[in-house]
Design an enzyme around this catalytic site. Structure first.
Site, mmCIF file in Angstrom:
data_model
loop_
_atom_site.group_PDB
_atom_site.id
_atom_site.type_symbol
_atom_site.label_atom_id
_atom_site.label_comp_id
_atom_site.label_asym_id
_atom_site.label_seq_id
_atom_site.Cartn_x
_atom_site.Cartn_y
_atom_site.Cartn_z
ATOM 1 N N HIS A 5 0.801 -1.425 0.003
ATOM 2 C CA HIS A 5 -0.040 -0.125 0.124
ATOM 3 C C HIS A 5 0.808 1.083 0.040
ATOM 4 O O HIS A 5 2.072 1.261 0.552
ATOM 5 C CB HIS A 5 -1.183 -0.021 1.153
ATOM 6 C CG HIS A 5 -0.374 -0.350 2.533
ATOM 7 N ND1 HIS A 5 0.153 -1.527 2.829
ATOM 8 C CD2 HIS A 5 0.086 0.640 3.520
ATOM 9 C CE1 HIS A 5 0.697 -1.350 4.166
ATOM 10 N NE2 HIS A 5 0.863 -0.157 4.468
ATOM 11 N N HIS A 12 0.982 5.304 0.934
ATOM 12 C CA HIS A 12 0.384 6.453 1.852
ATOM 13 C C HIS A 12 0.268 7.595 1.088
ATOM 14 O O HIS A 12 1.404 8.033 0.834
ATOM 15 C CB HIS A 12 0.912 6.627 3.176
ATOM 16 C CG HIS A 12 1.118 5.303 4.203
ATOM 17 N ND1 HIS A 12 0.259 5.157 5.180
ATOM 18 C CD2 HIS A 12 1.846 4.207 4.239
ATOM 19 C CE1 HIS A 12 0.399 3.951 5.978
ATOM 20 N NE2 HIS A 12 1.408 3.289 5.292
HETATM 21 P P1 AMP Z 1 1.899 0.685 7.323
HETATM 22 O O1 AMP Z 1 2.283 0.489 8.901
HETATM 23 O O2 AMP Z 1 2.653 1.233 6.297
HETATM 24 O O3 AMP Z 1 1.770 -0.997 6.948
HETATM 25 O O4 AMP Z 1 0.227 1.132 7.256
HETATM 26 C C1 AMP Z 1 -0.834 0.421 7.626
HETATM 27 C C2 AMP Z 1 -1.809 1.414 7.702
HETATM 28 O O5 AMP Z 1 -3.064 0.806 7.505
HETATM 29 C C3 AMP Z 1 -1.695 2.154 8.981
HETATM 30 O O6 AMP Z 1 -1.642 3.516 8.793
HETATM 31 C C4 AMP Z 1 -2.919 1.901 9.533
HETATM 32 O O7 AMP Z 1 -3.603 2.885 10.421
HETATM 33 C C5 AMP Z 1 -3.879 1.454 8.514
HETATM 34 N N1 AMP Z 1 -4.871 0.506 8.836
HETATM 35 C C6 AMP Z 1 -4.974 -0.524 9.713
HETATM 36 N N2 AMP Z 1 -6.244 -1.209 9.731
HETATM 37 C C7 AMP Z 1 -6.994 -0.337 8.807
HETATM 38 C C8 AMP Z 1 -8.276 -0.280 8.322
HETATM 39 N N3 AMP Z 1 -9.273 -1.384 9.004
HETATM 40 N N4 AMP Z 1 -8.874 0.593 7.787
HETATM 41 C C9 AMP Z 1 -8.089 1.503 7.332
HETATM 42 N N5 AMP Z 1 -6.901 1.491 7.387
HETATM 43 C C10 AMP Z 1 -6.459 0.657 8.206
#
Ligand code: AMP
Ligand code: ZN
Length: 115
Positions: A101, A103
């Site tokens: 993903h 950001h």
């Molecule tokens: P990373 O730490 O780069 O793997 O980013 C994962 C992101 O997913 C974090 O910023 C979380 O806040 C986000 N996240 C986790 N669960 C959910 C969810 N159910 N819906 C939307 N975002 C989420």
């Protein structure tokens, strides 16, 4: 679709999210714990665990994700001021969800270097 993957389930609609863009290859939705006034996650529908796992056949997909990021930056009014597009890879990179993903962060001034 990887059944036990959070982001595969969001892409499939089986786990709800605030979706801001979707097409045949990509889904974008609001981060549940935003780190900036605009914080959107852009994911491919295809399950790829991390950027370490992309292959040549994903080049067009990764390019498309960047095109979607810029479209969203314009739509959310952060393109001209500027924004950050971030991919965290594996533990040291801060990755917590193992479905690739990107950001899209904006609406405030970002700092450098990142933490
Ligand atoms: P990373 O730490 O780069 O793997 O980013 C994962 C992101 O997913 C974090 O910023 C979380 O806040 C986000 N996240 C986790 N669960 C959910 C969810 N159910 N819906 C939307 N975002 C989420
Ligand atoms: Zn997945």
């Amino acid at each position: 679709m990887t059944d036990n993957c959070l982001f595969c389930n969001i892409a499939a609609g089986t786990i709800p999210a605030k979706i801001v863009h979707e097409d045949e290859r990509v889904v974008a939705f609001a981060d549940i714990d935003p780190k900036a006034p605009v914080h959107i996650l852009i994911i491919p529908r295809k399950h790829i665990a991390s950027i370490n796992d992309i292959s040549l056949e994903d080049n067009e997909l990764i390019g498309h994700i960047h095109q979607v990021a810029v479209q969203l930056a314009r739509r959310f009014g952060i393109a001209d001021d500027g924004f950050r597009l971030v991919n965290n890879c594996n533990d040291a990179g801060g990755q917590t969800v193992y479905h690739i993903h990107f950001h899209l962060l904006g609406g405030r001034t970002m700092e450098w270097p990142p933490g």
